[in-house]
Motif scaffolding. Structure first.
Motif, short mmCIF file in Angstrom:
data_model
loop_
_atom_site.label_atom_id
_atom_site.label_comp_id
_atom_site.label_asym_id
_atom_site.label_seq_id
_atom_site.Cartn_x
_atom_site.Cartn_y
_atom_site.Cartn_z
N ALA A 21 35.15 55.37 38.03
CA ALA A 21 36.14 54.43 38.56
C ALA A 21 37.08 55.11 39.56
CB ALA A 21 36.93 53.83 37.40
N TYR A 107 29.12 56.09 50.99
CA TYR A 107 30.07 56.93 50.26
C TYR A 107 29.77 58.42 50.49
CZ TYR A 107 33.39 57.07 46.27
OH TYR A 107 34.48 57.20 45.46
N LEU A 228 32.48 47.73 39.85
CA LEU A 228 31.90 46.55 39.19
C LEU A 228 30.78 45.88 39.98
CD1 LEU A 228 35.16 44.93 37.86
CD2 LEU A 228 33.49 46.32 36.63
N SER A 329 32.25 59.89 41.25
CA SER A 329 31.88 58.49 41.49
C SER A 329 30.45 58.39 41.97
CB SER A 329 32.81 57.87 42.54
OG SER A 329 34.12 57.82 42.05
N GLN A 387 29.47 42.75 45.95
CA GLN A 387 30.06 43.13 44.66
C GLN A 387 30.75 42.01 43.88
OE1 GLN A 387 32.19 46.95 45.54
NE2 GLN A 387 31.82 47.21 43.36
N1 TRP Z 1 35.09 53.20 41.92
C1 TRP Z 1 34.80 54.26 42.84
C2 TRP Z 1 36.00 54.46 43.75
O1 TRP Z 1 37.03 53.88 43.54
C3 TRP Z 1 33.56 54.05 43.62
C4 TRP Z 1 32.38 53.61 42.84
C5 TRP Z 1 31.69 54.29 41.89
C6 TRP Z 1 31.73 52.38 42.95
N2 TRP Z 1 30.66 53.55 41.41
C7 TRP Z 1 30.66 52.37 42.05
C8 TRP Z 1 32.00 51.30 43.73
C9 TRP Z 1 29.86 51.26 41.94
C10 TRP Z 1 31.20 50.20 43.63
C11 TRP Z 1 30.15 50.17 42.74
O2 TRP Z 1 35.93 55.20 44.69
#
Ligand code: TRP
Length: 449
Positions: A21, A107, A228, A329, A387
């Motif tokens: 997260a 990412y 999510l 992440s 998402q």
């Molecule tokens: N939550 C992470 C952040 O804030 C990024 C992340 C990890 C993510 N797993 C994910 C975002 C799955 C979307 C879906 O940087």
């Protein structure tokens, strides 16, 4: 078929899941969104949406995952009540896998920048000026190499498995992350200009809070931050012991993620105003506060440069922080397709990780080589459109398709008497009507805005 992994303890799970997260979304997305959307007004709307809508969606994924002890595709298929809902489950699960692979592919590019900037600090301290200027310049070669480097680190950790890879690195990296963040906050708050930054962050500008874009931005931010809609939290939930109290774990996770985002704001906004006090331009051509890539890879480095020798140490700490946040992440993203291929096609973890890691690296490199064309497009499609919509389906699966007793039985495993709590009294109505309608309302705004 090899035995499934399981986290060794609640702490291990929390480190891994908060590692997922807490990422660039917290340290970068949240503070800059707050800065450009009325400071504390954004923070308030964010809190409301994070706990009101994202937290239930998080619970939906954790519950489904732990119940099914499987990846999203199989898990949703398992909840289906007929061929129609089974097909829907397959489509939602697969769409999640595609979405998370796209998220990973952009990412990893940013993760690569963070690694390059982290290495830049020791390079310039050692007087390696040409290395340092190569690391700093935004070239396609640098971006491609560091993109692959970042993907390589992600692959190595996921190869090692749930306990030996994901959990072990979460346990190591998450506490360091908090330590570095706190040190940086304390340091930056002593500098001139930091107070104005705190004011921009903490004094609400409610006129901005009513702007239509704000709610959409805050909801997107919340869903991204809690990872999510794509089966990440579902798969981490599937590695959680049945003895754990799911509702407690869910609150803790949302709390950790939100607190970290809030803390990151205490670093990034004051730092921007310190930069301003030091003569660095923090507004872009249109007069808006710098956000996104412009902020992290131009404003902040310019700030560190004005701080002399100390600046290089601060820069190093800051970019190591960003790299760690990104890595814990990215491993959670890669785990989603890997778990699917391992469980549904019987491939070994090694082969699956290498294969999918390789494929995502190729997609990611394609974005590097066509950055102007693809980067924003992929970000918008995956995070803003896909998402929230997929999350909505996870909620619908839990509230409408799955038999209500199924949810209750899963919650009762780690929490005897949960049926008498306020949480469970509110839950059914909330999950069936309020939560999906609210997500839908924001989504409709996004489409027609
Ligand atoms: N939550 C992470 C952040 O804030 C990024 C992340 C990890 C993510 N797993 C994910 C975002 C799955 C979307 C879906 O940087």
């Amino acid at each position: 078929m090899t035995a499934r992994g399981e986290f060794s303890s609640r702490f291990g799970f929390l480190m891994a899941a908060s590692g997922s997260a807490i990422g660039l979304g917290n340290v970068w997305g949240f503070p800059t969104n707050a800065a450009s959307n009325g400071g504390a007004a954004f923070v308030l709307v964010y809190l409301l949406l994070a706990f009101g809508l994202a937290h239930p969606a998080l619970m939906a994924e954790l519950i489904i995952g732990r119940h099914a002890r499987s990846n999203a595709v199989r898990a949703l298929q398992g909840l289906a009540t007929g061929p129609g809902t089974r097909r829907l489950g397959t489509v939602v699960g697969l769409a999640g896998i595609v979405t998370v692979s796209l998220i990973l592919s952009f990412y990893a590019i940013i993760g690569g920048w963070m690694l390059a900037w982290a290495l830049n600090a020791p390079a310039s301290l050692l007087g390696l000026t040409s290395v340092s200027s190569w690391l700093r310049a935004d070239s396609v070669t640098r971006n491609a190499l560091f993109d692959v480097f970042f993907m390589g680190l992600t692959i190595v950790i996921v190869l090692a498995g749930v306990r030996q890879g994901i959990e072990k690195w979460g346990r190591r990296l998450m506490p360091s992350l908090l330590g570095i963040l706190l040190m940086l906050i304390v340091y930056v708050l002593t500098l001139e200009g930091a107070r104005e930054g705190l004011a921009a962050y903490l004094v609400p500008d409610f006129s901005k809070a009513l702007e239509p874009g704000l709610i959409v931005a805050a909801l997107g931010q919340a869903f991204f931050s809690l990872s999510l809609g794509v089966g990440t939290m579902l798969i981490y939930g599937s590695y959680l012991s049945p003895r754990e109290n799911l509702s407690t774990v869910g609150w803790m996770l949302a709390g950790l993620d939100t607190s970290f985002a809030f803390l990151a704001g205490l670093l990034v906004l004051p730092a921007m105003y310190v930069a301003l006090a030091n003569g660095v331009e923090i507004y872009d051509a249109s007069g808006a506060l710098a956000a996104g890539p412009g902020l992290i890879v131009s404003v902040l480095p310019a700030l560190f440069d004005t701080m002399g020798l100390a600046g290089q140490f601060v820069a190093f700490a800051f970019f190591v922080l960003m790299s760690i946040a990104a890595l814990t992440s990215s491993i959670s993203m890669l785990e989603v397709p890997v778990a699917y291929v391992v469980e549904s096609f019987g491939m070994t973890r090694r082969r699956a990780t290498a294969l999918i890691g390789g494929l995502v690296s190729l997609v990611s490199l394609t974005i590097v080589f066509n950055f102007g064309l693809l980067f924003d497009l992929v970000v918008t499609l995956a995070t803003e459109y896909s998402q929230p919509l997929l999350s909505l389906f996870f909620v619908i699966f839990v509230a409408w398709i799955w038999h209500r007793n199924g949810v209750l039985e899963e919650l009762q495993k780690g929490h005897a008497g949960v049926e008498n709590t306020l949480f469970w009294r509110i839950w059914p109505v909330y999950m069936r009507f309020i939560c999906p309608l609210a997500i839908l309302a924001v989504y409709v705004q996004l489409i027609f805005l």
